[in-house]
Design a protein around this motif. Structure first.
Motif, PDB file in Angstrom:
ATOM      1  N   ALA A  92       0.839  -1.206   0.000  1.00  0.00           N
ATOM      2  CA  ALA A  92       0.000   0.000   0.000  1.00  0.00           C
ATOM      3  C   ALA A  92       0.869   1.249   0.000  1.00  0.00           C
ATOM      4  O   ALA A  92       0.574   2.225  -0.707  1.00  0.00           O
ATOM      5  CB  ALA A  92      -0.922  -0.008   1.210  1.00  0.00           C
ATOM      6  N   GLU A  93       1.966   1.234   0.775  1.00  0.00           N
ATOM      7  CA  GLU A  93       2.853   2.391   0.798  1.00  0.00           C
ATOM      8  C   GLU A  93       3.515   2.593  -0.556  1.00  0.00           C
ATOM      9  O   GLU A  93       3.724   3.743  -0.985  1.00  0.00           O
ATOM     10  CB  GLU A  93       3.896   2.223   1.913  1.00  0.00           C
ATOM     11  CG  GLU A  93       3.311   2.383   3.296  1.00  0.00           C
ATOM     12  CD  GLU A  93       4.290   2.024   4.413  1.00  0.00           C
ATOM     13  OE1 GLU A  93       5.354   1.435   4.133  1.00  0.00           O
ATOM     14  OE2 GLU A  93       3.963   2.328   5.557  1.00  0.00           O
ATOM     15  N   ALA A  94       3.850   1.508  -1.245  1.00  0.00           N
ATOM     16  CA  ALA A  94       4.427   1.618  -2.597  1.00  0.00           C
ATOM     17  C   ALA A  94       3.406   2.221  -3.551  1.00  0.00           C
ATOM     18  O   ALA A  94       3.760   3.044  -4.403  1.00  0.00           O
ATOM     19  CB  ALA A  94       4.873   0.247  -3.074  1.00  0.00           C
ATOM     20  N   ARG A  95       2.130   1.820  -3.410  1.00  0.00           N
ATOM     21  CA  ARG A  95       1.085   2.388  -4.261  1.00  0.00           C
ATOM     22  C   ARG A  95       0.915   3.885  -3.978  1.00  0.00           C
ATOM     23  O   ARG A  95       0.712   4.669  -4.901  1.00  0.00           O
ATOM     24  CB  ARG A  95      -0.233   1.672  -4.024  1.00  0.00           C
ATOM     25  CG  ARG A  95      -0.266   0.282  -4.632  1.00  0.00           C
ATOM     26  CD  ARG A  95      -1.521  -0.494  -4.315  1.00  0.00           C
ATOM     27  NE  ARG A  95      -2.722   0.286  -4.454  1.00  0.00           N
ATOM     28  CZ  ARG A  95      -3.836   0.070  -3.745  1.00  0.00           C
ATOM     29  NH1 ARG A  95      -3.884  -0.897  -2.854  1.00  0.00           N
ATOM     30  NH2 ARG A  95      -4.903   0.823  -3.917  1.00  0.00           N
ATOM     31  N   ILE A  96       1.007   4.269  -2.714  1.00  0.00           N
ATOM     32  CA  ILE A  96       0.889   5.685  -2.336  1.00  0.00           C
ATOM     33  C   ILE A  96       2.024   6.473  -2.946  1.00  0.00           C
ATOM     34  O   ILE A  96       1.839   7.550  -3.538  1.00  0.00           O
ATOM     35  CB  ILE A  96       0.884   5.857  -0.805  1.00  0.00           C
ATOM     36  CG1 ILE A  96      -0.406   5.281  -0.221  1.00  0.00           C
ATOM     37  CG2 ILE A  96       1.064   7.316  -0.410  1.00  0.00           C
ATOM     38  CD1 ILE A  96      -0.389   5.165   1.309  1.00  0.00           C
ATOM     39  N   LYS A  97       3.241   5.920  -2.843  1.00  0.00           N
ATOM     40  CA  LYS A  97       4.416   6.598  -3.396  1.00  0.00           C
ATOM     41  C   LYS A  97       4.289   6.739  -4.907  1.00  0.00           C
ATOM     42  O   LYS A  97       4.589   7.799  -5.468  1.00  0.00           O
ATOM     43  CB  LYS A  97       5.681   5.817  -3.033  1.00  0.00           C
ATOM     44  CG  LYS A  97       6.961   6.494  -3.402  1.00  0.00           C
ATOM     45  CD  LYS A  97       8.165   5.702  -2.906  1.00  0.00           C
ATOM     46  CE  LYS A  97       9.438   6.415  -3.258  1.00  0.00           C
ATOM     47  NZ  LYS A  97      10.619   5.673  -2.800  1.00  0.00           N
ATOM     48  N   ALA A  98       3.822   5.691  -5.577  1.00  0.00           N
ATOM     49  CA  ALA A  98       3.643   5.735  -7.027  1.00  0.00           C
ATOM     50  C   ALA A  98       2.568   6.749  -7.405  1.00  0.00           C
ATOM     51  O   ALA A  98       2.717   7.458  -8.404  1.00  0.00           O
ATOM     52  CB  ALA A  98       3.283   4.353  -7.547  1.00  0.00           C
ATOM     53  N   ALA A  99       1.516   6.837  -6.620  1.00  0.00           N
ATOM     54  CA  ALA A  99       0.447   7.785  -6.926  1.00  0.00           C
ATOM     55  C   ALA A  99       0.924   9.219  -6.743  1.00  0.00           C
ATOM     56  O   ALA A  99       0.517  10.109  -7.494  1.00  0.00           O
ATOM     57  CB  ALA A  99      -0.751   7.510  -6.025  1.00  0.00           C
ATOM     58  N   LYS A 100       1.802   9.435  -5.755  1.00  0.00           N
ATOM     59  CA  LYS A 100       2.308  10.802  -5.532  1.00  0.00           C
ATOM     60  C   LYS A 100       3.260  11.218  -6.619  1.00  0.00           C
ATOM     61  O   LYS A 100       3.367  12.405  -6.937  1.00  0.00           O
ATOM     62  CB  LYS A 100       2.987  10.880  -4.167  1.00  0.00           C
ATOM     63  CG  LYS A 100       2.006  10.894  -3.021  1.00  0.00           C
ATOM     64  CD  LYS A 100       2.723  11.079  -1.698  1.00  0.00           C
ATOM     65  CE  LYS A 100       1.717  11.138  -0.546  1.00  0.00           C
ATOM     66  NZ  LYS A 100       2.395  11.340   0.739  1.00  0.00           N
ATOM     67  N   LEU A 101       3.963  10.283  -7.247  1.00  0.00           N
ATOM     68  CA  LEU A 101       4.896  10.608  -8.305  1.00  0.00           C
ATOM     69  C   LEU A 101       4.171  10.988  -9.597  1.00  0.00           C
ATOM     70  O   LEU A 101       4.696  11.714 -10.416  1.00  0.00           O
ATOM     71  CB  LEU A 101       5.836   9.436  -8.569  1.00  0.00           C
ATOM     72  CG  LEU A 101       6.838   9.130  -7.455  1.00  0.00           C
ATOM     73  CD1 LEU A 101       7.665   7.898  -7.824  1.00  0.00           C
ATOM     74  CD2 LEU A 101       7.752  10.319  -7.215  1.00  0.00           C
ATOM     75  N   ASN A 102       2.979  10.487  -9.772  1.00  0.00           N
ATOM     76  CA  ASN A 102       2.212  10.776 -10.997  1.00  0.00           C
ATOM     77  C   ASN A 102       1.543  12.070 -10.929  1.00  0.00           C
ATOM     78  O   ASN A 102       1.204  12.892 -10.486  1.00  0.00           O
ATOM     79  CB  ASN A 102       1.186   9.686 -11.285  1.00  0.00           C
ATOM     80  CG  ASN A 102       1.884   8.402 -11.685  1.00  0.00           C
ATOM     81  OD1 ASN A 102       2.997   8.444 -12.206  1.00  0.00           O
ATOM     82  ND2 ASN A 102       1.239   7.289 -11.465  1.00  0.00           N
TER      83      ASN A 102
END
Length: 102
Positions: A92-102
């Protein structure tokens, strides 16, 4: 409003509440029965004598564990659940990080 009408209304409300709760309970029982039947039908032919025997052996062994053995087994299960939760958290934290990069 008199005391007589107060109690009449209170008992009427309780009666209606009991009827509603009865309907909920009937629906829940029907759902559980349907789920049990679905599970039975899904497993029809898969539950062999060997599987039943293995399940019985496991149940027998679990019932005859010492306190320390049972505690150790439960600790292992808790550790596995914690590890799975930590993996889900990391994903979930990886998904959050990926979403913030986009």
């Amino acid at each position: 409003m008199g005391i007589k009408s107060f109690f009449k209304n209170a008992f009427s409300d309780m009666k209606e509440g009991a009827k509603a709760q009865h309907q909920v309970a009937k629906a829940e029982v029907a759902a559980v029965k349907a789920e049990a039947k679905a599970t039975f039908e899904e497993n029809r032919g898969r539950n062999t004598f060997a599987k039943a025997k293995a399940d019985a052996k496991k149940s027998w062994d679990d019932a005859h564990m010492t306190h320390s053995e049972r505690a150790a087994k439960m600790q292992q299960e808790r550790d596995a659940q914690i590890a799975a939760a930590n993996d889900r958290k990391a994903a979930a934290e990886a998904r959050i990080k990926a979403a913030k990069l986009n």
